[in-house]
Design a protein around this motif. Structure first.
Motif, PDB file in Angstrom:
ATOM      1  N   TYR A  47       0.832  -1.208   0.000  1.00  0.00           N
ATOM      2  CA  TYR A  47       0.000   0.000   0.000  1.00  0.00           C
ATOM      3  C   TYR A  47       0.870   1.262   0.000  1.00  0.00           C
ATOM      4  O   TYR A  47       0.658   2.175  -0.811  1.00  0.00           O
ATOM      5  CB  TYR A  47      -0.926   0.007   1.214  1.00  0.00           C
ATOM      6  CG  TYR A  47      -1.652   1.325   1.383  1.00  0.00           C
ATOM      7  CD1 TYR A  47      -2.735   1.640   0.560  1.00  0.00           C
ATOM      8  CD2 TYR A  47      -1.237   2.262   2.323  1.00  0.00           C
ATOM      9  CE1 TYR A  47      -3.389   2.860   0.681  1.00  0.00           C
ATOM     10  CE2 TYR A  47      -1.887   3.482   2.452  1.00  0.00           C
ATOM     11  CZ  TYR A  47      -2.956   3.774   1.632  1.00  0.00           C
ATOM     12  OH  TYR A  47      -3.589   4.973   1.748  1.00  0.00           O
ATOM     13  N   GLU A  74      -6.541  -5.009  -2.647  1.00  0.00           N
ATOM     14  CA  GLU A  74      -7.894  -4.484  -2.440  1.00  0.00           C
ATOM     15  C   GLU A  74      -8.699  -5.508  -1.646  1.00  0.00           C
ATOM     16  O   GLU A  74      -8.729  -6.690  -1.969  1.00  0.00           O
ATOM     17  CB  GLU A  74      -8.558  -4.206  -3.789  1.00  0.00           C
ATOM     18  CG  GLU A  74      -9.633  -3.145  -3.706  1.00  0.00           C
ATOM     19  CD  GLU A  74     -10.094  -2.672  -5.071  1.00  0.00           C
ATOM     20  OE1 GLU A  74     -10.905  -1.737  -5.099  1.00  0.00           O
ATOM     21  OE2 GLU A  74      -9.655  -3.235  -6.090  1.00  0.00           O
ATOM     22  N   LYS A  76      -7.889  -6.230   1.335  1.00  0.00           N
ATOM     23  CA  LYS A  76      -6.977  -6.617   2.431  1.00  0.00           C
ATOM     24  C   LYS A  76      -6.501  -5.390   3.210  1.00  0.00           C
ATOM     25  O   LYS A  76      -6.118  -5.503   4.369  1.00  0.00           O
ATOM     26  CB  LYS A  76      -5.764  -7.365   1.873  1.00  0.00           C
ATOM     27  CG  LYS A  76      -6.113  -8.647   1.128  1.00  0.00           C
ATOM     28  CD  LYS A  76      -4.866  -9.265   0.522  1.00  0.00           C
ATOM     29  CE  LYS A  76      -5.207 -10.481  -0.332  1.00  0.00           C
ATOM     30  NZ  LYS A  76      -3.993 -11.040  -1.005  1.00  0.00           N
ATOM     31  N   HIS A  77      -6.472  -4.237   2.545  1.00  0.00           N
ATOM     32  CA  HIS A  77      -6.061  -2.987   3.199  1.00  0.00           C
ATOM     33  C   HIS A  77      -7.229  -2.009   3.150  1.00  0.00           C
ATOM     34  O   HIS A  77      -7.809  -1.787   2.093  1.00  0.00           O
ATOM     35  CB  HIS A  77      -4.834  -2.395   2.504  1.00  0.00           C
ATOM     36  CG  HIS A  77      -4.169  -1.298   3.285  1.00  0.00           C
ATOM     37  ND1 HIS A  77      -4.731  -0.045   3.424  1.00  0.00           N
ATOM     38  CD2 HIS A  77      -2.986  -1.285   3.979  1.00  0.00           C
ATOM     39  CE1 HIS A  77      -3.917   0.706   4.163  1.00  0.00           C
ATOM     40  NE2 HIS A  77      -2.865  -0.009   4.506  1.00  0.00           N
ATOM     41  N   LYS A  78      -7.546  -1.406   4.277  1.00  0.00           N
ATOM     42  CA  LYS A  78      -8.752  -0.572   4.383  1.00  0.00           C
ATOM     43  C   LYS A  78      -8.723   0.663   3.478  1.00  0.00           C
ATOM     44  O   LYS A  78      -9.772   1.187   3.110  1.00  0.00           O
ATOM     45  CB  LYS A  78      -8.963  -0.142   5.833  1.00  0.00           C
ATOM     46  CG  LYS A  78      -7.855   0.713   6.423  1.00  0.00           C
ATOM     47  CD  LYS A  78      -8.127   1.037   7.876  1.00  0.00           C
ATOM     48  CE  LYS A  78      -7.014   1.871   8.499  1.00  0.00           C
ATOM     49  NZ  LYS A  78      -6.927   3.230   7.936  1.00  0.00           N
ATOM     50  N   ASP A  79      -7.536   1.145   3.118  1.00  0.00           N
ATOM     51  CA  ASP A  79      -7.446   2.371   2.322  1.00  0.00           C
ATOM     52  C   ASP A  79      -7.101   2.134   0.855  1.00  0.00           C
ATOM     53  O   ASP A  79      -6.967   3.091   0.089  1.00  0.00           O
ATOM     54  CB  ASP A  79      -6.395   3.315   2.925  1.00  0.00           C
ATOM     55  CG  ASP A  79      -6.770   3.782   4.323  1.00  0.00           C
ATOM     56  OD1 ASP A  79      -7.982   4.002   4.557  1.00  0.00           O
ATOM     57  OD2 ASP A  79      -5.873   3.919   5.176  1.00  0.00           O
ATOM     58  N   GLN A  82      -9.770   3.431  -1.745  1.00  0.00           N
ATOM     59  CA  GLN A  82      -9.828   4.893  -1.801  1.00  0.00           C
ATOM     60  C   GLN A  82      -8.665   5.452  -2.617  1.00  0.00           C
ATOM     61  O   GLN A  82      -8.850   6.343  -3.455  1.00  0.00           O
ATOM     62  CB  GLN A  82      -9.804   5.477  -0.393  1.00  0.00           C
ATOM     63  CG  GLN A  82      -9.896   7.011  -0.372  1.00  0.00           C
ATOM     64  CD  GLN A  82      -9.822   7.586   1.034  1.00  0.00           C
ATOM     65  OE1 GLN A  82      -9.870   6.860   2.025  1.00  0.00           O
ATOM     66  NE2 GLN A  82      -9.694   8.890   1.121  1.00  0.00           N
TER      67      GLN A  82
END
Length: 288
Positions: A47, A74, A76-79, A82
């Motif tokens: 990320y 995507e 797996k990471h909250k951001d 976005q």
């Protein structure tokens, strides 16, 4: 043991790199690429690497790498989603700006560059370059003072040595008759570039100080209210004005505000009516 070393070393390194991204983005990007080789599959590294790539320059090849990295994490990471959306919007707006500038639709390009300036305020390079490009569009619209504000803001927020930005500041100050300011910025541009072309420009400006100065170029008068309502100017082409009208009409169409409060719906209806009337007045006037 190895797992313990990973647990101890990686978070510290990532913390250092996260801070470094705000100061030396390219260095942070290189460090993250090296970390990715040592710890393949690490979601946080992937990320931050995508983010550093986006922050460090935004060329097409780099953005492709960033999007590929984000696609792999995507969910797996909250951001991740976005950031991916921001990159996609950046690419779309950049493409539109390029076409607008090529088609001399400078007002439309300026509006889209304003969207880019606001897209990710932490992304210093994106913000600064968008400000410079908006300044270029404003220069072509002969809005020299507004262009100067954009150029000055760009060199304040991005401290890397961009001599062309100082050269743009020099030219814009010369256009409004501030020759001494033009010389000052041209001197800065030359000290950063050591370019023979910039040196010639500096000498020309220095010589012009001792000569009678031509009358400063006047900025175009403020657009009449109906043009201003569309974000347009009388010098814009009919195609540009139509495009600006469609954008404003879409933004304020009452159907888009049905879920809002009664007051907001009333405002949208009033604004939509005003936009439609303004466009009607402009088109009627141009057909005469």
């Amino acid at each position: 043991d190895a797992p313990s070393a990973f647990a101890d070393a990686v978070p510290v390194k990532l913390l250092v790199i996260t801070v470094l991204m705000y100061i030396k983005t390219n260095t942070a990007s290189v460090m993250l690429a090296e970390l990715a080789e040592s710890y393949p599959g690490n979601v946080e590294i992937a990320y931050l690497r995508a983010k550093a790539i986006f922050w460090s320059g935004q060329d097409c090849i780099s953005l492709g790498t960033a999007k590929q990295l984000l696609g792999s994490i995507e969910g797996k990471h909250k951001d991740a989603s976005q950031l991916l959306a921001q990159i996609n919007k950046y690419e779309s707006l950049r493409s539109s700006v390029t076409m607008d500038m090529a088609g001399k639709r400078y007002a439309s390009a300026s509006e889209k560059l304003t969207e880019l300036v606001k897209l990710d305020t932490e992304n210093v390079k994106l913000t600064a370059r968008s400000l410079v490009q908006r300044g270029d569009a404003l220069m072509l619209m002969r809005k020299y003072k507004a262009a100067i504000e954009d150029y000055e803001q760009a060199v304040r927020i991005d401290t890397e040595d961009h001599y062309k930005w100082y050269l743009a500041l020099s030219k814009s100050h010369e256009r409004i008759g501030n020759v001494h300011e033009a010389v000052k910025y041209c001197e800065t541009a030359y000290s950063l570039s050591k370019s023979g072309t910039v040196l010639e420009e500096l000498r020309r400006l220095q010589d012009s100080i001792s000569k009678p100065q031509p009358e400063a170029e006047k900025e175009p008068e403020k657009a009449p209210p109906h043009y201003e309502l569309l974000g347009a100017h009388p010098s814009d082409s009919s195609e540009t004005i139509s495009a600006l009208y469609r954008k404003k009409a879409k933004e304020w169409h009452p159907d888009k505000w049905l879920s809002k409060s009664p007051a907001a719906q009333a405002q949208a209806e009033s604004q939509f009516k005003a936009i439609s009337e303004a466009y009607s007045i402009i088109t009627s006037h141009r057909l005469r």
